[in-house]
Scaffold this active site. Structure first.
Site, short mmCIF file in Angstrom:
data_model
loop_
_atom_site.label_atom_id
_atom_site.label_comp_id
_atom_site.label_asym_id
_atom_site.label_seq_id
_atom_site.Cartn_x
_atom_site.Cartn_y
_atom_site.Cartn_z
N ALA A 9 36.31 38.94 43.70
CA ALA A 9 36.84 40.21 43.20
C ALA A 9 37.50 40.92 44.37
O ALA A 9 37.14 40.70 45.53
CB ALA A 9 35.73 41.07 42.59
N SER A 10 38.46 41.78 44.06
CA SER A 10 39.26 42.37 45.12
C SER A 10 38.54 43.45 45.91
O SER A 10 38.78 43.61 47.11
CB SER A 10 40.55 42.96 44.53
N THR A 11 37.67 44.22 45.25
CA THR A 11 37.01 45.33 45.94
C THR A 11 35.51 45.27 45.73
O THR A 11 35.01 44.59 44.83
CB THR A 11 37.53 46.68 45.42
#
Length: 211
Positions: A9-11
Site C-alpha cells: 500500500a502506498s501510505t
C-alpha cells in the site's frame, strides 16, 4: 516451487494486507500454499522497496510472485520498470496477478512448452499494464496538483495535516536507538516518513518532525 505473496500500500494509513484473503483463496483453489508474505507501505512509483527486493532475494528459479494487481508491483517509470523486470527475469520468477488472467496458468504450468508460451504472453501484457499503471499515477498527481492550485488561489488549501503524536513517538524511538524495522512495525509509518523524521531528529528539530 514456492509461492511468495507481495502486498503493498502506498501510505501507512492504508492497509497493505487488505488483499491477503484473496491471494490465499487463489492459491488454495489451485492446491498451492503461500510460503511467505512480504508486506510494505511504500509507493509503487519508487524502486526503494526493501520488502520487494527481500522477496526477490529469497526467490529461487521457478518461484511464483503472487500479487493482487500489477499496480501493486509497479507504478514505475519506463526506465525503473525495465530495471525491475531485469531483476525478476534474472531470478526466473513467474509473476502471477489476480487482475491478469493470462498469468494464472503460470502458477500451475501444464508443460514446458505451454509455460513458455504463457510466459511470453504474460511478459508483454505486464509491460502494457505497468505502463497503464504509471499513466494512472501521473494523471492522478496532475489532477491533485491542479486541485491544490485552485484551492490555494481561493485561499482554501491547508496542506496535509501531520500526525503530531505519532511523529513525536517515532522521534523518541529514534533517539532511543530503536531499529527502523521495529519502529515501522510499531507505528505503521512508511520508510520515507521515517527517513524524514530521522533527518529532523539528527538536526535537532524533533518538534517540527511532520509526515
Amino acid at each position: 516451487m514456492f509461492v511468495r505473496a507481495y502486498l503493498r500500500a502506498s501510505t501507512s494509513e492504508q492497509d497493505a494486507t487488505r488483499a491477503r484473503a484473496q491471494l490465499d483463496a487463489f492459491a488454495h483453489e489451485r492446491g498451492l500454499a503461500i510460503a511467505a508474505a512480504y508486506v510494505e507501505n511504500e509507493s509503487g512509483a519508487t524502486l526503494a522497496r526493501p520488502e520487494l527486493f527481500r522477496l526477490l532475494k529469497d526467490c529461487r528459479p521457478g518461484d511464483v510472485l503472487l500479487i493482487e494487481q500489477v499496480d501493486r508491483l509497479s507504478r514505475l517509470t519506463s526506465d525503473d520498470w525495465t530495471k525491475l523486470r531485469a531483476e525478476i527475469d534474472a531470478k526466473r520468477v513467474r509473476i502471477v496477478a489476480l487482475d491478469l488472467p493470462t498469468s494464472w496458468s503460470l502458477a500451475t504450468p501444464a508443460d514446458e512448452f505451454t509455460g513458455r508460451v504463457f510466459q511470453a504472453i504474460n511478459g508483454m501484457l505486464l509491460d502494457v499494464l505497468a505502463a497503464v499503471a504509471r499513466k494512472d499515477y501521473d494523471d492522478r498527481r496532475r489532477r491533485q496538483a491542479q486541485g491544490q492550485a485552485r484551492a490555494k488561489a481561493a485561499g482554501l488549501y491547508r496542506g496535509r495535516q501531520e500526525d503530531t503524536k505519532r511523529n513525536e513517538g517515532i522521534a523518541a524511538m529514534l533517539k532511543a536507538g530503536s531499529p527502523w524495522s521495529q519502529i515501522q512495525a510499531a507505528t505503521g509509518c512508511s520508510r520515507s516518513t521515517l527517513a524524514r523524521i530521522a533527518k529532523r531528529v539528527k538536526a535537532g528539530l524533533m518538534q517540527d518532525a511532520g509526515h
